[in-house]
Structure formats: C-alpha cells, structure tokens
Design a protein around this motif. Structure first.
Motif, PDB file in Angstrom:
ATOM      1  N   TYR A  22      13.166  -4.442 -12.834  1.00 49.48           N
ATOM      2  CA  TYR A  22      12.165  -5.432 -13.221  1.00 49.48           C
ATOM      3  C   TYR A  22      12.694  -6.330 -14.334  1.00 49.48           C
ATOM      4  CZ  TYR A  22       9.626  -2.579 -10.025  1.00 49.48           C
ATOM      5  OH  TYR A  22       9.276  -1.922  -8.878  1.00 49.48           O
ATOM      6  N   SER A  27       7.529  -8.814  -6.865  1.00 48.12           N
ATOM      7  CA  SER A  27       7.575  -7.348  -6.840  1.00 48.12           C
ATOM      8  C   SER A  27       6.764  -6.828  -5.661  1.00 48.12           C
ATOM      9  CB  SER A  27       7.019  -6.764  -8.132  1.00 48.12           C
ATOM     10  OG  SER A  27       7.700  -7.280  -9.227  1.00 48.12           O
ATOM     11  N   THR A  85       1.966   0.051   0.565  1.00 48.96           N
ATOM     12  CA  THR A  85       1.208  -0.980   1.274  1.00 48.96           C
ATOM     13  C   THR A  85       1.977  -1.405   2.522  1.00 48.96           C
ATOM     14  OG1 THR A  85       0.638  -1.732  -0.950  1.00 48.96           O
ATOM     15  CG2 THR A  85      -0.150  -3.068   0.877  1.00 48.96           C
TER      16      THR A  85
HETATM   17  C1  LIG Z   1       9.820  -4.169  -6.241  1.00 45.71           C
HETATM   18  C2  LIG Z   1       8.576  -3.770  -5.525  1.00 45.71           C
HETATM   19  N1  LIG Z   1       8.495  -3.970  -4.213  1.00 45.71           N
HETATM   20  C3  LIG Z   1       7.410  -3.620  -3.509  1.00 45.71           C
HETATM   21  C4  LIG Z   1       6.317  -3.049  -4.110  1.00 45.71           C
HETATM   22  C5  LIG Z   1       5.128  -2.672  -3.294  1.00 45.71           C
HETATM   23  O1  LIG Z   1       4.974  -1.281  -3.260  1.00 45.71           O
HETATM   24  P1  LIG Z   1       3.539  -0.620  -3.082  1.00 45.71           P
HETATM   25  O2  LIG Z   1       2.975  -1.184  -1.823  1.00 45.71           O
HETATM   26  O3  LIG Z   1       3.798   0.842  -3.000  1.00 45.71           O
HETATM   27  O4  LIG Z   1       2.722  -0.998  -4.267  1.00 45.71           O
HETATM   28  C6  LIG Z   1       6.370  -2.799  -5.489  1.00 45.71           C
HETATM   29  C7  LIG Z   1       5.319  -2.140  -6.241  1.00 45.71           C
HETATM   30  O5  LIG Z   1       4.244  -2.251  -6.321  1.00 45.71           O
HETATM   31  C8  LIG Z   1       7.514  -3.187  -6.203  1.00 45.71           C
HETATM   32  O6  LIG Z   1       7.590  -2.985  -7.527  1.00 45.71           O
END
Ligand SMILES: Cc1ncc(COP(=O)(O)O)c(C=O)c1O
Ligand SMILES: Cc1ncc(COP(=O)(O)O)c(C=O)c1O
Lengths: 363, 363
Positions: B202, B236, B261
C-alpha cells in the motif's frame, strides 16, 4: 538550514552499557534519541533530544496498516585520537529525501537533520565503542502516525534517530559467505520501491532469506523482477564482481538501492585506475566467467558489513566456488581502505570524513 | 480451535458515538479492541478484549523498520431484524494466514480468531450503524514487535482487531469513477508480495495514486510489473470487465490479491449462467473492445466499496468512456445482490452469511 528551536532533555538515569567487546548488531540502544514531528498544518516541528523511550501510537496509526515509512543507516566511528567521525552522512540524508519522495512523505531539512544527529552524538559520545570493527550504528527513520484507515498519505509523521553500539554485522567477520541465487522470489521491480529505503522491501525479502538459510546459505542473490536474468543485489547489500581484471557492478536501474558504500567503492576503484563498468550483468554471464576461470572475486557492500566477500554461488543445481572460497585481494584492500578512512587511520582523499565537534552541542 | 483463556476487561468510560448518518471511512474506533501476543517461546498467548487504547512499542520495534506485518479487512452488518452479520469471515482468516506465510510470520488459529472477533462484536454491537450503506469495518492486523535492528523475522508479534463504524468508502457512492492506466509505477510483481495483504504494497502504491489524483483521476489501473501490458487490479480492488456479454477478470497470478468480493462475484456470475472467464487480459484488448463498441462494463470490487463502477479509462492519451460513464446493469445487480446478502435482505444461496449470536459472549 531552517532555524528550529531544539529542546534538549537529558536523562537522569543513564543505562548500564553492554560489554563493548561482545556486541551484537542492533540489540542495545543509547540513553537518548532525537525526535521531531510533522503535521500537514505545521510542517516539521518540535525537534527534541529526549531520553530513549517507547513510542505510543493509536492502533489505527497508518504505519501499522499501510507501511508508509523510510529509514537510513550510517555509523559513527571513534578514532584512536578520540574523535567522533561520520562517513559521508549527507549522502544518507539526501537518500532519505529521495525515499520520502517515492513514499509521498514530507522532505526533511537535510542540514538540520545532520545538525541534530551531531548534537545527539555529542551527548552519546561515551556509547561509541572503540574495539576493532565496532561502531555506533545510527538509525534515522520516519513513520506515518495519523490514526486513519484508508489508503492515502498520512497527514502526520514522526522522525526519530536512535543509536546502537554494534559489533561486526556478520559474526563470521570478513569471511566469505555462501549465496544462493534466488529463482522464485523477487525483491523489487522497476516502478516499485526498490530504490527507496522503506520497510516493505525488507519484509518482502525475508521469505527468500529463510528458504536459503534452511538450505545452508547466508543470503540470496536477487535477480531482476522482469526476466529473472539480471543481477540486482545480494541480501541487503549492493554487489560487485571482478572478472578478468575488470570490476563490474549492476547499473542503478530503479530497483536497486543506491548504496553509499557502492558509490564510495566505485570512486576508489576509479581512483586506483582499475578497469570498471557499471552495467547490466546476467547470471549467465557470471556462470560463463566462472566456467572460463575468469570470475576472480564477488562481494557485497553496505554500511553494516562494509564488504562481505562471496565464496560461493549456488545456481541451477551448480556450486560456483569463487577464489577458492577465500577473501579476494580487492575485497580485502577495499575493506581496509574504507574502514581506514572511516576510523581515521587512512588518508581521506575525497574528504568523506566528517568530524563531530564538541562545540556542535548547544543546549 | 485451541482452548485459549480469554480475558475480558470492559471500559468504564464509553466514548460518545459519532453521528452514524455522517460517517467517514476509518476515522472512528469503538470502545474495545482484541489483543493477543506472540513470542517464539510461548506461541500465541494472552488473548484479551480490553478498552481501545494506544500501543506502546520500543523505537527499535521491527514494524517501524522492516515492515513485517499483515492485515485484513471485513465488515459486520446490522440486519433490519437487529442481527449482527458477517460475510464469509473464514475467508479473511484464511487469507491472513496465507499472508503470514509469505511474510514469515506465525500462523494464527483461524477458528479462535473468528471466535474472538465474535466476542468483540457482541460487546460492540451498539457501534454497528444501521443507515443504508453503513457497517462496522473490522481490521484484524499483526505487527512485528521485537526491539531489534537487523533484517530477520521478528521473534515477537502482536495481533489486534479494531473496529470502525463506516459510511460508504467512496463519497461518490456507487457512481462511476475515472481511472488512469498506470504506465510508470508498479504495485507488485510475481515473486513479490502482491498476493499478501501487507503494508508495503500500500505504501508503494501511494505515489501513482497521487500523480493520478493530481490529474483528476480517482484511482489507477495497475498493469503487470513484467511487461506493463496485462491488467492486475484497480486501486486497492480487483477488477472485472464485461465484453460482448462475457465477464472477465484477471487470473490470480501471484501478484494479485485474492479478493473475497472477487471470489463471491465469480460464484454469483457462474450461478447466473453468465459467460465468464478468468484469464490474462491486456490493456490493448480492452482498448480494442472499446473501439469495437463491445466493452460494456468495467468495475472494481472490494470489501470497502463492494462494487466501484469505472466510467472512464485514460490510456496513452486517449479517454475510453465506458457505458456512457454510467453504472452498468451488471455492476448494479451485483452490488444489490451482494449488499442484499450482506445485510440479510436477499436470500443467501451459498450460505455466506454468518450470524454473530449473543451467546457467543462468554465472560
Ligand atoms: C490490493 C487489494 N486488492 C483487492 C482487494 C479486495 O479484496 P476483498 O474483496 O477481500 O476486500 C483488496 C482489499 O480490500 C486489496 O487491498
Ligand atoms: C537493500 C539494500 N541495498 C544496499 C544497501 C547498501 O547501502 P549503503 O552502502 O548505503 O549502506 C542497503 C543498506 O544498507 C540496503 O538496505
């Protein structure tokens, strides 16, 4: 340099010092630390030297979640005459600001940071060990402190400098180490953060180091992230080779850290009129040179270990032994020259030494 | 599940809650937190729910220097009937352990972590907002705490869970955003840490986001680190496209985070018998599809925003408008279905909802 008002608050309870002839790396810290805060509204404010003490942050402080942080590493050396010496410290402050840019962090006033470091060193002079190979390791670092969950630059930061009396980084001393060429994991890639000194690069490197360690190797040789062909660094050090009389190091390509030791070695080698080039080097080339018997030396370079000779590479199921597994002549000469300059026993042709004068201390 | 003895210490001074109809993301935290410590000798020990309070660490704590840390993000939802609901929380605990492996960190007991979370939620039930689109964001995270300067895995860690009542992640709501395709910076590369949820990813992403933000874009579309050709994620979030009736998402290749998700959307789409494929997608392909008029939708997916429709891409000096800059039908249907399942207004064909029962609380 900005005219900050520095507060100095000395401890009333000095710690007992560890045995300076048995120091490990990074385990002991001195009596005081430098601290300065930043907020978007005020800029950098409240510089102070205070007793070494814990840091208290909200659980939501951004450093814990999004890793926005940079650090530096340099050393203070005690000369035989009792002088406190630094080695090219401006380079570290400059690099810290380059790291700050990459991490969207506010720049520090480099001259003031160096002034603050000198003040701190004047107070902590007794903590600089004098045994051969020992020094006072200096760790400036900045952490993001805003209590906020969301991927964005923090609005507040803390800059700290802590000091640690250290022995040799590798217990083996300047003995050659065995290195495994990493094929799976990648330290950094162009466009990433490899040329910034930031925490995430080190966290990401642990796994490869663990796997290599379990197989009996000290460190890994990192290849580029795109093709896994070209050599980048070794462990947390820059890397040099001597092939058929020529010294070669990977060119800074955006994913390699611009080491102060690396730069100093390049300047010494050019000063000595040794053939030198800074370019892309593939592992295949090293393999071929070894096969032809012209791979004369290989070594890592960094502030912590200065020079770390490489006695053997493990690559594609083959062991490439270098210089019979012994420290090469050039590695030895560079080690002696650099440490000589650092400790004040060798002439300093480039004016790299910076003496910390007692008068620097203004309370 | 290991039989830990959990200590619960409730606050005597509950905070005033923020206005639940005006919540920002990640700014407010509840009255209590879960904490558990780890040492190499003892393993995980001392699980406790305590008043929300600052964390005190040595300045040399490894988290500040070498970034060894992992985190997770999920939500608790309040149903109309007053039930506390979680959405596939096991997935987050499993992913946390995959991140732990990559970062050389000790695994947590997933079942116990979920039990602890449920206990914490039972105590903090009043903090779950009930306005449309609001929820209680859950942030489990582990930080390395050993006071040591040296690149090696820490010998001690702290696992915490903090809770934050949140409104919609994007103030714009489910309105389409403008996205700039990133050409210079790279989020992750195969062999790196892209598929782990760790801070460094991040921190490294902020610069690209800043540059894009200054040019008027909400987020960047990340391309692969090797060739800068293939699409990886957006901001993200994971990313999906609908091209000529088929839904496509980049295949998990080691540098993409395995989103909960994302996985849920794939299962819904397959359940709905919509043509679907998980594969490499180049930006060139998206450009061509746009040119041919068959790029029907594009959207990001993640816990925070659920679905974030993309109204426009900026790539190589061209603006590719998608679906007239409006939210597509599929994005809308997915948003409604997923949030319906999450809040308990929609049937739950896959058994994704987990209710937090009051009896879970055992003091
Ligand atoms: C880099 C990144 N990609 C994708 C996601 C989506 O993941 P999730 O659907 O588990 O929130 C996240 C987090 O939320 C993330 O930090
Ligand atoms: C990744 C990495 N490469 C190279 C170096 C060498 O840099 P320097 O010579 O400035 O210590 C360091 C730091 O010490 C480093 O962390």
């Amino acid at each position: 340099m900005r005219d900050y008002q520095m507060e100095i608050n000395l401890t009333t309870a000095r710690k007992q010092k560890p045995a300076f002839d048995q120091l490990q790396f990074g385990r002991h810290f001195t009596d005081h630390m430098f601290v300065m805060d930043y907020s978007t509204e005020k800029g950098w404010y409240d510089p102070r030297i205070i007793p070494y003490q814990p840091v208290t942050l909200e659980p939501s402080a951004m450093i814990f979640h999004y890793g926005q942080t940079v650090f530096e590493g340099l050393k203070a050396y005690l000369s035989k005459e009792g002088q406190v010496l630094l080695f090219r410290p401006k380079k570290n402050m400059e690099r810290m600001n380059r790291s700050n840019v990459r991490l969207c962090m506010p720049p520090i006033d480099e001259a003031f940071a160096l002034y603050a470091l000198k003040q701190l060193l004047s107070i902590e002079k007794d903590w600089i060990p004098s045994y051969e190979g020992t020094s006072l390791y200096i760790r400036p670092f900045i952490i993001s402190t805003e209590p906020f969950l969301g991927v964005a630059p923090s609005n507040s930061y803390r800059f700290m400098i802590i000091l640690s009396p250290v022995g040799a980084y590798y217990k083996e001393g300047i003995n050659p180490v065995k290195i495994s060429v990493e094929q799976e994991f990648v330290r950094a890639v162009q466009g990433g953060t490899g040329n910034a000194k930031t925490a995430g690069n080190y966290a990401g490197s642990l796994k490869a180091q663990e796997v290599a360690g379990n197989a009996g190797y000290s460190q890994v040789l990192w290849l580029d992230g795109k093709e896994k062909k070209y050599i980048e660094e070794v462990g947390s050090m820059n890397v040099f080779f001597k092939i058929n009389g020529e010294v070669i190091t990977p060119v800074l390509n955006g994913s390699i850290l611009d080491g102060v030791t690396r730069d100093s070695i390049i300047r010494l080698i050019e000063h000595w009129n040794i053939p030198f080039s800074e370019r892309k080097i593939s592992m295949e080339e090293i393999y071929q040179a070894h096969k032809e018997g012209i791979l004369e030396e290989a070594f890592g370079t960094g502030t912590a270990a200065v020079i770390s000779p490489i006695g053997e590479f493990y690559w594609q199921n083959e062991e490439l032994k270098i210089n019979n597994g012994e420290t090469g002549e050039l590695a030895k000469k560079l080690y002696d020259t650099l440490t000589g300059i650092q400790y004040g026993t060798h002439e300093d042709p480039f004016g790299w030494r910076v003496e910390v004068l007692e008068e620097a201390l203004k309370i």
